[in-house]
Design a protein around this motif. Structure first.
Motif, short mmCIF file in Angstrom:
data_model
loop_
_atom_site.label_atom_id
_atom_site.label_comp_id
_atom_site.label_asym_id
_atom_site.label_seq_id
_atom_site.Cartn_x
_atom_site.Cartn_y
_atom_site.Cartn_z
N LEU A 25 58.78 78.27 20.85
CA LEU A 25 57.49 77.89 20.43
C LEU A 25 57.36 76.38 19.42
O LEU A 25 56.46 75.88 19.63
CB LEU A 25 56.57 79.25 19.97
CG LEU A 25 56.30 80.29 21.00
CD1 LEU A 25 55.77 81.46 20.43
CD2 LEU A 25 55.43 79.78 21.91
N LEU A 28 58.25 73.77 21.53
CA LEU A 28 56.99 73.37 22.46
C LEU A 28 55.92 72.47 21.38
O LEU A 28 55.25 71.69 22.04
CB LEU A 28 56.65 74.42 23.23
CG LEU A 28 57.63 74.91 24.32
CD1 LEU A 28 56.84 76.15 24.76
CD2 LEU A 28 57.60 73.96 25.33
N ARG A 47 53.12 76.36 25.93
CA ARG A 47 53.23 77.13 24.48
C ARG A 47 52.02 78.11 24.50
O ARG A 47 52.35 79.24 24.03
CB ARG A 47 52.96 76.12 23.29
CG ARG A 47 52.91 76.74 22.17
CD ARG A 47 52.62 75.62 20.91
NE ARG A 47 51.27 75.15 21.35
CZ ARG A 47 50.16 75.76 21.31
NH1 ARG A 47 49.97 76.90 20.73
NH2 ARG A 47 48.93 75.25 21.64
#
Length: 62
Positions: A25, A28, A47
Motif C-alpha cells: 500500500l 502504491l 490501492r
C-alpha cells in the motif's frame, strides 16, 4: 524441463510467499503522483481496492 520441475515438486503447485500488505500500500501510494496521470490513477485505484478488501481471498470463498 517441465518434467524435471514436476518431479522436483511432486506435482504440487508452489505457494507464493504472502504479500506484505502495508508495504504494498505504501508503494502504491508513492506512485500516486506519477508523471503519467493514467498510470497514477491505476495505482491509486489498486490501492483503494486493496484497502476495501476487494482482493481478499477469504472473504470471497463460499
Amino acid at each position: 524441463m517441465g518434467d524435471k520441475l514436476e518431479a522436483a515438486t511432486h506435482g504440487a503447485t508452489p505457494t507464493p510467499p504472502p504479500l506484505d500488505r502495508p508495504k504494498l500500500l505504501a508503494w502504491l501510494l508513492s506512485k500516486k503522483g506519477h508523471r503519467n496521470p493514467l498510470t497514477g490513477a491505476i495505482y491509486d485505484g489498486m490501492r483503494a481496492r486493496i484497502e476495501r478488501g476487494d482482493f481478499d481471498q477469504e472473504a470471497h470463498r463460499g
